[in-house]
Motif scaffolding. Structure first.
Motif, short mmCIF file in Angstrom:
data_model
loop_
_atom_site.label_atom_id
_atom_site.label_comp_id
_atom_site.label_asym_id
_atom_site.label_seq_id
_atom_site.Cartn_x
_atom_site.Cartn_y
_atom_site.Cartn_z
N TRP A 8 22.63 48.37 29.97
CA TRP A 8 24.26 48.61 29.80
C TRP A 8 24.11 49.16 28.37
N GLU A 9 23.44 48.99 27.27
CA GLU A 9 23.46 49.91 26.10
C GLU A 9 23.23 51.30 26.37
N ILE A 10 22.15 51.46 27.46
CA ILE A 10 21.88 52.96 27.40
C ILE A 10 23.15 53.70 28.22
N LEU A 11 23.63 52.83 29.37
CA LEU A 11 24.76 53.62 29.88
C LEU A 11 25.93 53.49 29.17
N ASP A 12 26.14 52.82 28.28
CA ASP A 12 27.21 52.63 27.43
C ASP A 12 27.36 54.23 26.42
N GLU A 13 26.34 54.37 26.12
CA GLU A 13 26.24 55.85 25.28
C GLU A 13 26.91 56.88 26.16
N GLY A 14 26.59 56.91 27.37
CA GLY A 14 27.26 58.03 28.01
C GLY A 14 28.55 57.83 28.55
N LEU A 18 38.78 58.06 26.80
CA LEU A 18 39.96 58.67 26.95
C LEU A 18 40.79 58.26 26.02
N ASP A 19 42.04 58.73 26.01
CA ASP A 19 43.26 58.49 25.24
C ASP A 19 43.47 56.98 25.01
N ARG A 20 43.45 56.48 26.51
CA ARG A 20 43.68 54.95 26.31
C ARG A 20 42.58 54.16 26.26
N GLY A 21 41.21 54.58 25.84
CA GLY A 21 39.98 54.06 25.66
C GLY A 21 39.06 54.19 26.48
N PRO A 22 38.06 53.41 26.23
CA PRO A 22 36.73 53.77 27.27
C PRO A 22 36.95 53.61 28.71
N SER A 23 36.14 54.36 29.44
CA SER A 23 36.32 54.37 31.13
C SER A 23 35.27 53.28 31.29
N PRO A 24 35.35 52.84 32.56
CA PRO A 24 34.14 52.00 33.19
C PRO A 24 32.66 52.86 33.26
N ILE A 25 31.71 52.27 33.20
CA ILE A 25 30.50 52.78 33.65
C ILE A 25 30.75 52.87 35.12
N LEU A 26 30.46 54.15 35.62
CA LEU A 26 30.43 54.55 37.10
C LEU A 26 29.27 53.96 37.79
N LEU A 27 29.53 53.77 39.01
CA LEU A 27 28.36 53.13 39.86
C LEU A 27 27.24 54.30 39.89
N SER A 28 27.94 55.39 39.98
CA SER A 28 26.77 56.67 40.37
C SER A 28 26.10 56.60 38.93
N GLU A 29 26.32 56.32 37.94
CA GLU A 29 25.71 56.13 36.63
C GLU A 29 24.40 55.00 36.78
N VAL A 49 23.24 46.33 39.61
CA VAL A 49 24.94 46.64 39.57
C VAL A 49 25.86 45.51 39.04
N VAL A 50 25.49 44.46 39.53
CA VAL A 50 26.44 43.20 39.46
C VAL A 50 26.47 42.94 38.00
N TYR A 51 25.29 42.94 37.43
CA TYR A 51 25.30 42.47 35.78
C TYR A 51 25.60 43.43 34.91
N ILE A 52 25.40 44.83 35.30
CA ILE A 52 25.87 45.56 34.34
C ILE A 52 27.63 45.58 34.35
N ARG A 53 28.05 45.64 35.68
CA ARG A 53 29.44 45.58 35.95
C ARG A 53 30.24 44.40 35.01
N MET A 54 29.67 43.26 35.29
CA MET A 54 29.76 42.14 34.38
C MET A 54 30.11 42.38 32.96
N LEU A 55 28.93 42.79 32.39
CA LEU A 55 28.90 43.22 30.83
C LEU A 55 29.92 44.12 30.63
N ASP A 56 30.26 45.18 31.56
CA ASP A 56 31.08 46.31 31.15
C ASP A 56 32.41 45.62 31.45
N ARG A 57 32.75 44.92 32.31
CA ARG A 57 34.15 44.29 32.34
C ARG A 57 34.30 43.35 30.82
N GLN A 58 33.42 42.81 30.58
CA GLN A 58 33.77 42.03 29.14
C GLN A 58 33.93 42.96 28.05
#
Length: 87
Positions: A8-14, A18-29, A49-58
């Motif tokens: 998640w930390e690695i994917l978060d860096e990329g 946007l103006d409204r804030g961070p975008s979710p990490i894409l499934l493709s990423e 996929v499940v855990y990265i999306r869970m961390l990302d939602r938080q």
């Protein structure tokens, strides 16, 4: 869990911001990360996929709450400035 946090930390860096804030990490990423790291077991890919999306939602919930609070502070500050000028 630490391998999911590291991913998640690695994917978060990329991630895009946007103006409204961070975008979710894409499934493709996430899938690109899995492929790059040679994770081929279907259950491991699904877990990633499940855990990265869970961390990302938080993370996104926290980030959006901070943005909303900052906007609210700015709105109140602007309103109080207008009220002082009208007195």
């Amino acid at each position: 869990m630490s391998m999911f946090w590291k991913a998640w930390e690695i994917l978060d860096e990329g991630r895009q911001h946007l103006d409204r804030g961070p975008s979710p990490i894409l499934l493709s990423e996430i899938l690109a990360y899995v492929q790059l790291h040679g994770i081929t077991d279907e259950a491991d890919v699904e877990d990633m996929v499940v855990y990265i999306r869970m961390l990302d939602r938080q993370y996104l919930q926290h980030a959006y709450n901070k943005i909303a609070a900052a906007r609210e502070r700015e709105r109140r500050k602007a309103e109080s400035g207008q009220n002082r000028r009208s007195l």
